[in-house]
Design a protein around this motif. Structure first.
Motif, PDB file in Angstrom:
ATOM      1  N   MET A 169      -3.689  -2.892 -18.157  1.00 33.15           N
ATOM      2  CA  MET A 169      -3.161  -2.730 -17.144  1.00 33.15           C
ATOM      3  C   MET A 169      -4.036  -1.786 -16.246  1.00 33.15           C
ATOM      4  N   LYS A 170      -4.012  -1.996 -14.811  1.00 35.43           N
ATOM      5  CA  LYS A 170      -4.781  -1.293 -14.042  1.00 35.43           C
ATOM      6  C   LYS A 170      -3.896  -0.235 -13.193  1.00 35.43           C
ATOM      7  N   PHE A 171      -4.581   1.029 -12.880  1.00 41.95           N
ATOM      8  CA  PHE A 171      -3.607   1.752 -12.187  1.00 41.95           C
ATOM      9  C   PHE A 171      -4.853   2.287 -10.905  1.00 41.95           C
ATOM     10  N   TYR A 172      -4.159   2.581  -9.684  1.00 40.53           N
ATOM     11  CA  TYR A 172      -5.113   2.947  -8.869  1.00 40.53           C
ATOM     12  C   TYR A 172      -4.861   4.407  -8.253  1.00 40.53           C
ATOM     13  N   PHE A 173      -5.548   5.403  -8.235  1.00 44.09           N
ATOM     14  CA  PHE A 173      -5.378   6.731  -7.773  1.00 44.09           C
ATOM     15  C   PHE A 173      -5.982   6.783  -6.371  1.00 44.09           C
ATOM     16  N   THR A 174      -5.385   6.939  -5.313  1.00 43.23           N
ATOM     17  CA  THR A 174      -5.961   7.052  -4.105  1.00 43.23           C
ATOM     18  C   THR A 174      -6.212   8.410  -3.549  1.00 43.23           C
ATOM     19  N   TYR A 175      -7.320   8.675  -2.741  1.00 43.78           N
ATOM     20  CA  TYR A 175      -7.339   9.966  -2.231  1.00 43.78           C
ATOM     21  C   TYR A 175      -7.243   9.983  -0.749  1.00 43.78           C
ATOM     22  N   SER A 176      -7.004  11.225  -0.152  1.00 39.34           N
ATOM     23  CA  SER A 176      -6.683  11.321   1.205  1.00 39.34           C
ATOM     24  C   SER A 176      -7.750  11.729   2.003  1.00 39.34           C
ATOM     25  N   SER A 177      -7.796  12.016   3.091  1.00 39.74           N
ATOM     26  CA  SER A 177      -9.156  11.940   4.071  1.00 39.74           C
ATOM     27  C   SER A 177      -9.739  13.296   3.858  1.00 39.74           C
ATOM     28  N   SER A 178      -9.276  14.182   3.014  1.00 42.31           N
ATOM     29  CA  SER A 178     -10.051  15.363   2.938  1.00 42.31           C
ATOM     30  C   SER A 178      -9.247  16.308   1.830  1.00 42.31           C
ATOM     31  N   GLY A 179     -10.192  17.332   1.009  1.00 38.86           N
ATOM     32  CA  GLY A 179      -9.601  18.257   0.121  1.00 38.86           C
ATOM     33  C   GLY A 179      -9.728  17.320  -1.242  1.00 38.86           C
ATOM     34  N   MET A 180     -10.330  16.459  -1.567  1.00 41.42           N
ATOM     35  CA  MET A 180     -10.125  15.987  -2.867  1.00 41.42           C
ATOM     36  C   MET A 180     -11.612  15.390  -3.329  1.00 41.42           C
ATOM     37  N   ALA A 181     -11.684  15.067  -4.643  1.00 40.95           N
ATOM     38  CA  ALA A 181     -13.050  14.773  -5.009  1.00 40.95           C
ATOM     39  C   ALA A 181     -13.826  13.565  -4.342  1.00 40.95           C
ATOM     40  N   TYR A 182     -12.966  12.794  -3.392  1.00 41.70           N
ATOM     41  CA  TYR A 182     -13.581  11.822  -2.667  1.00 41.70           C
ATOM     42  C   TYR A 182     -13.037  11.905  -1.325  1.00 41.70           C
ATOM     43  N   LYS A 183     -13.499  11.319  -0.223  1.00 42.72           N
ATOM     44  CA  LYS A 183     -12.737  11.131   1.166  1.00 42.72           C
ATOM     45  C   LYS A 183     -12.469   9.663   1.178  1.00 42.72           C
ATOM     46  N   GLY A 184     -11.129   9.410   1.051  1.00 41.07           N
ATOM     47  CA  GLY A 184     -10.639   8.031   1.119  1.00 41.07           C
ATOM     48  C   GLY A 184     -11.069   7.398  -0.067  1.00 41.07           C
ATOM     49  N   ASP A 209      -1.937   9.450  -4.459  1.00 40.68           N
ATOM     50  CA  ASP A 209      -0.827   8.379  -4.924  1.00 40.68           C
ATOM     51  C   ASP A 209      -1.253   7.682  -6.080  1.00 40.68           C
ATOM     52  N   ILE A 210      -0.408   7.353  -7.166  1.00 43.79           N
ATOM     53  CA  ILE A 210      -0.824   6.478  -8.138  1.00 43.79           C
ATOM     54  C   ILE A 210       0.133   5.204  -7.904  1.00 43.79           C
ATOM     55  N   TYR A 211      -0.839   4.099  -8.129  1.00 40.75           N
ATOM     56  CA  TYR A 211      -0.195   2.680  -7.980  1.00 40.75           C
ATOM     57  C   TYR A 211      -0.299   1.829  -9.176  1.00 40.75           C
ATOM     58  N   THR A 212       0.555   1.005  -9.535  1.00 37.60           N
ATOM     59  CA  THR A 212       0.082   0.026 -10.468  1.00 37.60           C
ATOM     60  C   THR A 212      -0.529  -1.136  -9.753  1.00 37.60           C
ATOM     61  N   GLU A 213      -1.003  -2.254 -10.326  1.00 36.65           N
ATOM     62  CA  GLU A 213      -1.812  -3.181  -9.701  1.00 36.65           C
ATOM     63  C   GLU A 213      -1.032  -3.782  -8.869  1.00 36.65           C
ATOM     64  N   SER A 214       0.119  -4.385  -9.276  1.00 35.87           N
ATOM     65  CA  SER A 214       0.880  -5.120  -8.162  1.00 35.87           C
ATOM     66  C   SER A 214       1.534  -4.498  -6.982  1.00 35.87           C
ATOM     67  N   GLU A 215       1.842  -3.068  -7.410  1.00 32.35           N
ATOM     68  CA  GLU A 215       2.102  -2.086  -5.948  1.00 32.35           C
ATOM     69  C   GLU A 215       0.751  -2.067  -5.022  1.00 32.35           C
ATOM     70  N   PHE A 216      -0.329  -1.978  -5.747  1.00 33.16           N
ATOM     71  CA  PHE A 216      -1.445  -1.684  -4.865  1.00 33.16           C
ATOM     72  C   PHE A 216      -1.893  -3.033  -4.256  1.00 33.16           C
ATOM     73  N   ARG A 217      -1.860  -4.005  -4.631  1.00 34.79           N
ATOM     74  CA  ARG A 217      -2.031  -5.268  -4.001  1.00 34.79           C
ATOM     75  C   ARG A 217      -1.117  -5.363  -2.919  1.00 34.79           C
ATOM     76  N   LYS A 218      -0.063  -5.022  -2.768  1.00 43.16           N
ATOM     77  CA  LYS A 218       1.024  -5.011  -1.626  1.00 43.16           C
ATOM     78  C   LYS A 218       0.564  -4.022  -0.508  1.00 43.16           C
ATOM     79  N   THR A 219      -0.249  -3.040  -0.560  1.00 41.81           N
ATOM     80  CA  THR A 219      -0.669  -1.993   0.526  1.00 41.81           C
ATOM     81  C   THR A 219      -1.622  -2.532   1.384  1.00 41.81           C
ATOM     82  N   GLY A 220      -2.568  -3.476   0.905  1.00 37.31           N
ATOM     83  CA  GLY A 220      -3.534  -3.761   1.952  1.00 37.31           C
ATOM     84  C   GLY A 220      -4.786  -3.229   1.797  1.00 37.31           C
TER      85      GLY A 220
END
Length: 81
Positions: free
Chosen positions: A1-16, A48-59
């Motif tokens: 299974m794939k999971f996606y851990f997203t980043y915000s625009s600042s203050g995290m390991a990566y920007k976006g 945020d954390i998404y499953t692969e199916s949830e992430f595909r819906k985000t665009g």
């Protein structure tokens, strides 16, 4: 299974962008992510954390997240013999 851990625009390991984690469950995916990106005050260091199916819906796969896409991939595998 794939999971996606997203980043915000600042203050995290990566920007976006996001980290893609391939693991057998979300629990193991979070543990793997946390091994590389330490939790802060018990909170996973991502937006945020998404499953692969949830992430595909985000665009985000096509459009990116704050101008960035995949930053890294973490894969958990187990081979039984």
């Amino acid at each position: 299974m794939k999971f996606y851990f997203t980043y915000s625009s600042s203050g995290m390991a990566y920007k976006g962008g996001w980290t893609e984690v391939e693991a057998p469950s979300i629990t193991i995916a979070v543990q793997a992510f946390t091994a590389f990106h330490r939790a802060v005050n018990g909170i996973t260091a991502c937006s945020d954390i998404y499953t692969e199916s949830e992430f595909r819906k985000t665009g985000m796969l096509d459009g990116g997240n704050f101008g960035a896409k995949t930053r890294e991939k973490i894969t958990i595998t187990r081979e039984l013999f």
